[in-house]
Design an enzyme around this catalytic site. Structure first.
Site, short mmCIF file in Angstrom:
data_model
loop_
_atom_site.label_atom_id
_atom_site.label_comp_id
_atom_site.label_asym_id
_atom_site.label_seq_id
_atom_site.Cartn_x
_atom_site.Cartn_y
_atom_site.Cartn_z
N GLY A 183 0.84 -1.19 0.00
CA GLY A 183 0.00 0.00 0.00
C GLY A 183 0.87 1.24 0.00
O GLY A 183 1.62 1.48 0.95
N ALA A 184 0.79 2.03 -1.08
CA ALA A 184 1.67 3.19 -1.23
C ALA A 184 0.92 4.50 -1.07
O ALA A 184 1.20 5.49 -1.73
CB ALA A 184 2.36 3.15 -2.60
N TRP A 189 0.32 6.88 4.55
CA TRP A 189 0.88 6.21 5.71
C TRP A 189 1.78 5.06 5.29
O TRP A 189 2.84 4.85 5.88
CB TRP A 189 -0.25 5.76 6.63
CG TRP A 189 0.12 5.22 7.98
CD1 TRP A 189 -0.62 4.33 8.69
CD2 TRP A 189 1.24 5.54 8.83
NE1 TRP A 189 -0.03 4.07 9.92
CE2 TRP A 189 1.12 4.80 10.03
CE3 TRP A 189 2.35 6.39 8.69
CZ2 TRP A 189 2.06 4.87 11.06
CZ3 TRP A 189 3.28 6.45 9.71
CH2 TRP A 189 3.14 5.70 10.88
N GLY A 190 1.40 4.32 4.26
CA GLY A 190 2.28 3.26 3.77
C GLY A 190 3.62 3.81 3.30
O GLY A 190 4.68 3.24 3.59
N TYR A 250 1.81 10.68 -3.25
CA TYR A 250 1.67 10.96 -1.81
C TYR A 250 3.03 11.35 -1.23
O TYR A 250 4.03 10.70 -1.51
CB TYR A 250 1.15 9.73 -1.06
CG TYR A 250 -0.22 9.26 -1.52
CD1 TYR A 250 -1.38 9.80 -0.96
CD2 TYR A 250 -0.34 8.30 -2.50
CE1 TYR A 250 -2.63 9.37 -1.37
CE2 TYR A 250 -1.60 7.85 -2.92
CZ TYR A 250 -2.74 8.40 -2.35
OH TYR A 250 -3.97 7.97 -2.75
N LYS A 266 -11.70 6.46 16.88
CA LYS A 266 -11.25 7.86 16.84
C LYS A 266 -11.53 8.49 15.48
O LYS A 266 -11.75 9.71 15.39
CB LYS A 266 -9.77 7.97 17.22
CG LYS A 266 -8.81 7.22 16.29
CD LYS A 266 -8.26 8.06 15.17
CE LYS A 266 -7.38 7.23 14.25
NZ LYS A 266 -6.75 8.02 13.18
#
Length: 330
Positions: free
Chosen positions: A7-8, A11-12, A48, A190
């Site tokens: 997963g890019a 966060w990845g 990203y 959250k």
């Protein structure tokens, strides 16, 4: 250590940098071949965190099989509702004792399973092979190497410690915990509370309202966690209060930003069109509501967020419904 990050997204990508800076060799899987090629050619993800150099230890591929092959640590960073399908394709490539690390913060629709439960079932691995990373980890700040901390939760504390060592850097400090249930629920709920926070912010409501949402949101998270066997103390730590405050307060938060669009009167579809990233709380609020009802747990903020997101209820009506509930002891 050879590691894979599947997963890019933001966060990845940031986590691949963490692993590389901690001294690991990293293969980052990107769904789109052109993104993988750009990462290999430039050392940056053009989609990203494009200004962040990932380091020489990071390479990329569009083949999950190639990424997973021989990896001791397999990090899963895909949208939570796609995890089961993806793991069905990837499970055969896992090595016998690799550790699977979940970066995902959601509850699966339909099954109401936490992400670690989905991993165990879909990848056909023992629960002690699954670790969960959770905490106030906004990818954009971590990419800038601003100091941050997180929790690595695993029922096998020795395995949690190995993951801890693999992701410790001068700017990223992991703590271990054996309360997988509490850490996952803190991370999932959250997102829903941050949607409510964003709605309130866009409506022009003040700090009293926002403080109320954070504290009462934490209370309903803890109620659900205790009903499912979590340690109540987990919710006062990084994976509970820490993650909740970070996600609610930061304009970098996808869920808060999505909530702001709803608070300005946009429909779910319009808010989705206006945001580029996945806001996990939008779908998870349905599953969390169902999970709470199944265990007889009251979660009034979650229920009102679900009504705004999926039933088209005006946010002002949702606020009035929260404030008109019968009074009780705290």
């Amino acid at each position: 250590m050879r590691t894979a990050v599947l997963g890019a997204g933001s966060w990845g990508t940031a986590f691949a940098k963490i692993l590389a800076d901690a001294g690991n060799d990293v293969v980052l899987w990107a769904r789109r071949p052109e993104i993988a090629a750009a990462i290999r050619d430039t050392g940056r993800n053009p989609e990203y965190l494009e200004d962040t150099p990932l380091g020489e230890r990071v390479t990329a591929t569009a083949s999950a099989t190639e990424a997973i092959k021989g990896a001791e640590l397999v990090v899963l960073a895909v949208p939570s509702q796609t995890l089961r399908v993806n793991l069905g394709d990837w499970a055969a490539d896992l090595t016998d004792d690799s550790t699977l690390v979940s970066l995902m913060k959601g509850i699966e629709l339909g099954t109401t399973q936490r992400m670690s439960q989905v991993i165990v079932e879909a990848a056909r691995v023992a629960p002690e092979r699954v670790a969960v990373v959770s905490g106030p980890n906004l990818a954009g700040e971590i990419a800038l190497e601003q100091p941050a901390a997180t929790v690595v939760a695993c029922s096998d504390i020795d395995r949690a410690t190995r993951v801890q060592r693999a992701i410790t850097t001068p700017y990223f400090r992991p703590y271990t915990n054996d309360d997988v249930v509490g850490c996952e629920l803190g991370g999932a709920v959250k997102n829903v509370i941050a949607l409510a926070f964003g709605i309130a912010h866009a409506m022009g409501l003040g700090d009293n309202t926002k403080a109320m949402l954070i504290t009462r949101g934490l209370a309903e998270t803890a109620r659900l966690g205790v009903a499912l066997g979590a340690d109540p103390l987990t919710f006062s730590g990084l994976a509970g209060l820490g993650d909740l405050v970070g996600t609610c307060m930061s304009p970098l938060s996808r869920n808060r930003t999505f909530g702001e669009h709803l608070g300005r009167g946009k429909t779910l579809e319009q808010a989705q069109a206006a945001t580029r990233y996945t806001a996990e709380g939008v779908k998870s609020c349905l599953a969390i509501r169902d999970l709470a009802r199944a265990h007889g747990v009251e979660m009034p903020i979650t229920e009102q967020v679900e009504r705004v997101c999926h039933e088209g209820v005006d946010p002002r009506i949702a606020v009035a419904a929260l404030m008109s509930r019968s009074t009780k002891a705290e």
